[in-house]
Design a protein around this motif. Structure first.
Motif, mmCIF file in Angstrom:
data_model
loop_
_atom_site.group_PDB
_atom_site.id
_atom_site.type_symbol
_atom_site.label_atom_id
_atom_site.label_comp_id
_atom_site.label_asym_id
_atom_site.label_seq_id
_atom_site.Cartn_x
_atom_site.Cartn_y
_atom_site.Cartn_z
ATOM 1 N N VAL A 157 0.843 -1.202 0.000
ATOM 2 C CA VAL A 157 0.000 0.000 0.000
ATOM 3 C C VAL A 157 0.875 1.248 0.000
ATOM 4 C CG1 VAL A 157 -1.783 1.296 1.224
ATOM 5 C CG2 VAL A 157 -1.813 -1.213 1.274
ATOM 6 N N HIS A 158 0.618 2.148 -0.948
ATOM 7 C CA HIS A 158 1.286 3.447 -1.004
ATOM 8 C C HIS A 158 0.281 4.530 -0.621
ATOM 9 C CE1 HIS A 158 4.774 1.938 -3.441
ATOM 10 N NE2 HIS A 158 3.866 1.057 -3.826
ATOM 11 N N MET A 159 0.686 5.485 0.208
ATOM 12 C CA MET A 159 -0.175 6.609 0.575
ATOM 13 C C MET A 159 0.634 7.889 0.529
ATOM 14 S SD MET A 159 -2.544 5.187 3.710
ATOM 15 C CE MET A 159 -1.154 4.833 4.782
ATOM 16 N N ASP A 160 0.019 8.940 0.003
ATOM 17 C CA ASP A 160 0.631 10.258 -0.073
ATOM 18 C C ASP A 160 0.537 10.929 1.302
ATOM 19 O OD1 ASP A 160 1.368 12.864 -0.598
ATOM 20 O OD2 ASP A 160 0.061 13.100 -2.337
ATOM 21 N N GLU A 161 1.677 11.286 1.866
ATOM 22 C CA GLU A 161 1.685 11.900 3.199
ATOM 23 C C GLU A 161 0.896 13.209 3.240
ATOM 24 O OE1 GLU A 161 2.836 10.770 5.995
ATOM 25 O OE2 GLU A 161 3.917 8.999 5.282
ATOM 26 N N SER A 162 0.734 13.867 2.094
ATOM 27 C CA SER A 162 0.046 15.167 2.074
ATOM 28 C C SER A 162 -1.447 15.047 2.361
ATOM 29 C CB SER A 162 0.256 15.864 0.723
ATOM 30 O OG SER A 162 -0.471 15.210 -0.304
ATOM 31 N N VAL A 163 -2.008 13.840 2.237
ATOM 32 C CA VAL A 163 -3.433 13.674 2.527
ATOM 33 C C VAL A 163 -3.657 12.843 3.791
ATOM 34 C CG1 VAL A 163 -4.163 14.017 0.150
ATOM 35 C CG2 VAL A 163 -3.620 11.713 0.936
ATOM 36 N N MET A 164 -2.637 12.718 4.603
ATOM 37 C CA MET A 164 -2.762 12.047 5.891
ATOM 38 C C MET A 164 -3.052 13.094 6.961
ATOM 39 S SD MET A 164 -2.269 8.799 5.292
ATOM 40 C CE MET A 164 -1.929 8.112 6.907
ATOM 41 N N ARG A 165 -3.999 12.798 7.851
ATOM 42 C CA ARG A 165 -4.353 13.704 8.946
ATOM 43 C C ARG A 165 -4.417 12.900 10.242
ATOM 44 N NH1 ARG A 165 -3.578 16.245 5.021
ATOM 45 N NH2 ARG A 165 -4.867 17.883 4.026
ATOM 46 N N ASP A 166 -3.505 13.173 11.158
ATOM 47 C CA ASP A 166 -3.490 12.487 12.455
ATOM 48 C C ASP A 166 -3.493 10.971 12.299
ATOM 49 O OD1 ASP A 166 -3.594 14.968 13.837
ATOM 50 O OD2 ASP A 166 -5.775 15.011 13.578
ATOM 51 N N GLY A 167 -2.707 10.487 11.358
ATOM 52 C CA GLY A 167 -2.584 9.051 11.153
ATOM 53 C C GLY A 167 -3.702 8.421 10.352
ATOM 54 N N LEU A 168 -4.619 9.227 9.818
ATOM 55 C CA LEU A 168 -5.744 8.716 9.030
ATOM 56 C C LEU A 168 -5.628 9.201 7.588
ATOM 57 C CD1 LEU A 168 -8.697 9.449 11.497
ATOM 58 C CD2 LEU A 168 -7.439 7.304 11.220
ATOM 59 N N ASP A 170 -7.178 10.883 4.692
ATOM 60 C CA ASP A 170 -8.271 11.843 4.609
ATOM 61 C C ASP A 170 -8.873 11.810 3.201
ATOM 62 O OD1 ASP A 170 -9.895 14.133 4.405
ATOM 63 O OD2 ASP A 170 -8.682 15.231 5.855
ATOM 64 N N VAL A 171 -10.060 11.206 3.070
ATOM 65 C CA VAL A 171 -10.663 11.050 1.746
ATOM 66 C C VAL A 171 -11.158 12.374 1.169
ATOM 67 C CG1 VAL A 171 -11.282 8.637 2.136
ATOM 68 C CG2 VAL A 171 -12.932 10.430 2.705
ATOM 69 N N VAL A 172 -11.442 13.357 2.036
ATOM 70 C CA VAL A 172 -11.841 14.678 1.543
ATOM 71 C C VAL A 172 -10.631 15.394 0.955
ATOM 72 C CG1 VAL A 172 -12.764 16.938 2.180
ATOM 73 C CG2 VAL A 172 -13.786 14.873 3.135
ATOM 74 N N ALA A 173 -9.509 15.352 1.673
ATOM 75 C CA ALA A 173 -8.287 15.961 1.157
ATOM 76 C C ALA A 173 -7.846 15.290 -0.143
ATOM 77 C CB ALA A 173 -7.177 15.876 2.201
ATOM 78 N N ALA A 174 -8.036 13.978 -0.203
ATOM 79 C CA ALA A 174 -7.654 13.242 -1.415
ATOM 80 C C ALA A 174 -8.659 13.453 -2.542
ATOM 81 C CB ALA A 174 -7.528 11.753 -1.101
ATOM 82 N N GLY A 175 -9.897 13.769 -2.191
ATOM 83 C CA GLY A 175 -10.929 13.972 -3.212
ATOM 84 C C GLY A 175 -11.283 12.707 -3.951
ATOM 85 N N ASN A 176 -11.429 11.597 -3.204
ATOM 86 C CA ASN A 176 -11.762 10.308 -3.834
ATOM 87 C C ASN A 176 -12.900 10.468 -4.841
ATOM 88 O OD1 ASN A 176 -9.975 9.439 -1.830
ATOM 89 N ND2 ASN A 176 -11.141 7.579 -1.426
ATOM 90 N N LEU A 177 -12.694 9.900 -6.022
ATOM 91 C CA LEU A 177 -13.652 10.032 -7.113
ATOM 92 C C LEU A 177 -14.476 8.761 -7.229
ATOM 93 C CD1 LEU A 177 -14.052 12.309 -9.279
ATOM 94 C CD2 LEU A 177 -12.694 10.882 -10.829
#
Length: 202
Positions: A157-168, A170-177
């Motif tokens: 699993v790869h995750m962009d640190e820029s859309v992580m909030r308090d270890g979660l 963040d689907v709003v920050a990521a703008g999941n489509l």
């Protein structure tokens, strides 16, 4: 109204995909045995298990993604997000085999850690997967659906640190489509929480 799909609905467009929505989009990258890279979005996609982490995507016909995944046993699911919507749509083009949808859409191939197919560098998350099953579902009476259903286990699993909030994540920050019916899409712009009730606490 009520209708039976085999008898028709009398509407301008089939409402089935609008009713079964929103659907997450599986932005699938694969590579063939010969090294040809493919990237395409699939609206028949979802996670089906959390232990182990299993995902599925369904190809209506033997398209490159399903064909390559079956050949090599690997694929990557790249997160579809609002900021990449236009480029995601560009990768849905019916390009000839051998044409890179990455290049066509102006996307960057990033190396995966465990599997061979590259991931979309611009995507906020990616799931590296190994194929566990390929099936061809049937309709009533054993009629072929023409569908290829690919199941894979997530092995990285790869995750962009820029859309992580308090270890979660963040689907709003990521703008999941997500995919709706017709030509419609939706992006996550707000969320709310509900806790699952427990019988003993009623």
């Amino acid at each position: 109204m009520f209708y039976e799909p085999e008898k028709g609905h009398g509407l301008p467009h089939d409402p089935f995909k609008a009713i079964v929505s929103p659907r997450p989009i599986g932005w699938i990258s694969t590579v063939s045995r010969d090294g040809a890279v493919n990237l395409a979005p699939y609206s028949f996609f979802n996670a089906i298990s959390s232990n182990p982490h299993l995902v599925i995507f369904s190809s209506e016909g033997a398209k490159d993604s399903a064909t390559f995944a079956e050949e090599t046993g690997e694929f990557v699911v790249n997160l579809a997000s609002m900021d990449l919507a236009e480029r995601l749509n560009a990768t849905s083009i019916d390009a000839p085999r051998g044409v890179s949808e990455f290049a066509h859409a102006g996307l960057t191939e990033a190396p995966s850690r465990i599997v061979a197919p590259p991931r979309v560098a611009e995507s906020h998350a990616a799931l590296e997967c190994k194929v566990t099953d390929v099936t061809r579902p049937l309709g009533l009476g054993g009629k072929s659906s023409g569908v290829i259903l690919v199941t894979g286990e997530v092995v990285g699993v790869h995750m962009d640190e820029s859309v992580m909030r308090d270890g979660l994540f963040d689907v709003v920050a990521a703008g999941n489509l997500s995919r709706l019916g017709y030509m419609d899409y939706s992006a996550v712009t707000e969320v709310f929480q509900m806790r699952r009730p427990r019988w003993e606490k009623r």
